[in-house]
Design a protein around this motif. Structure first.
Motif, mmCIF file in Angstrom:
data_model
loop_
_atom_site.group_PDB
_atom_site.id
_atom_site.type_symbol
_atom_site.label_atom_id
_atom_site.label_comp_id
_atom_site.label_asym_id
_atom_site.label_seq_id
_atom_site.Cartn_x
_atom_site.Cartn_y
_atom_site.Cartn_z
ATOM 1 N N THR A 40 45.071 41.820 48.260
ATOM 2 C CA THR A 40 44.186 42.596 48.216
ATOM 3 C C THR A 40 43.097 42.354 47.100
ATOM 4 O O THR A 40 41.826 42.602 47.201
ATOM 5 N N ASN A 44 39.167 41.550 47.414
ATOM 6 C CA ASN A 44 38.051 41.991 46.628
ATOM 7 C C ASN A 44 37.193 41.173 45.938
ATOM 8 O O ASN A 44 35.971 41.301 45.899
ATOM 9 N N GLN A 47 35.041 39.579 48.708
ATOM 10 C CA GLN A 47 34.008 40.716 49.034
ATOM 11 C C GLN A 47 32.716 40.575 48.125
ATOM 12 O O GLN A 47 31.857 40.662 48.429
ATOM 13 N N GLN A 48 33.204 40.468 46.520
ATOM 14 C CA GLN A 48 32.316 40.505 45.815
ATOM 15 C C GLN A 48 31.316 39.261 45.819
ATOM 16 O O GLN A 48 30.283 39.224 45.721
#
Length: 173
Positions: A40, A44, A47-48
């Motif tokens: 996870t 993240n 995604q950033q």
């Protein structure tokens, strides 16, 4: 009594296996949870990075055409990040499915173990009742035997006394 002891040993062994299974399940669950948290976290971060790359790409589009090469590079990087993100999401989903499967298997094992333990406890209780009844019956038979032995000795003594009396009477006649 040997059968009772065997059932007690089986009961203890089943209890030990249940505890071992619980510990193994808990450890596997913790490991899977740690892996899931790490995945996870990576999702993240990706995604950033993807968002950052997209923002940069938008900025580059506003600039002069000489930056088109850089934009293409960023678009390629963006696609690479997107692919990695999708792969990580698939891995995370797979881990979640495995975790659910492990939980279901564990619950089934615990349920079966509890049923088996309950059956063993019932059997053990029945055997204990039988042993108690048999022990009480043996005690009663022992008391009766002691009374019979006592009565036999008393009668034997009485017979001996009668023989002596009889001999004395014969001698006096």
């Amino acid at each position: 009594s040997t059968e009772l002891e065997a059932q007690r040993i089986a009961y203890d062994e089943l209890q030990r296996k249940t505890v071992t299974s619980e510990e193994k399940y808990q450890k596997e669950r913790e490991n899977n949870s740690l892996k899931l948290a790490e995945l996870t976290k990576q999702v993240n971060v990706l995604q950033q990075m993807l968002q950052s790359a997209a923002n940069e790409a938008l900025e580059k589009e506003k600039c002069i055409s000489s930056l088109e090469t850089s934009l293409a590079s960023h678009m390629q990087l963006n696609a690479s990040f997107q692919k990695q993100l999708e792969e990580l999401i698939q891995v995370r989903d797979k881990m979640e499915r495995k975790l659910v499967e492990v939980e279901l298997k564990h619950e089934g094992f615990v349920r079966e173990s509890e049923e088996h333990i309950n059956k063993l406890q019932v059997a053990l209780s029945e055997k204990e009742v039988m042993v108690t009844k048999a022990s009480a019956a043996l005690e009663e038979k022992d008391k009766q035997l002691q009374l019979l032995i006592k009565e036999s000795k008393r009668q034997e003594t009485e017979i001996q006394d009668l023989k002596i009396s009889n001999e004395m009477l014969e001698d006096s006649v």
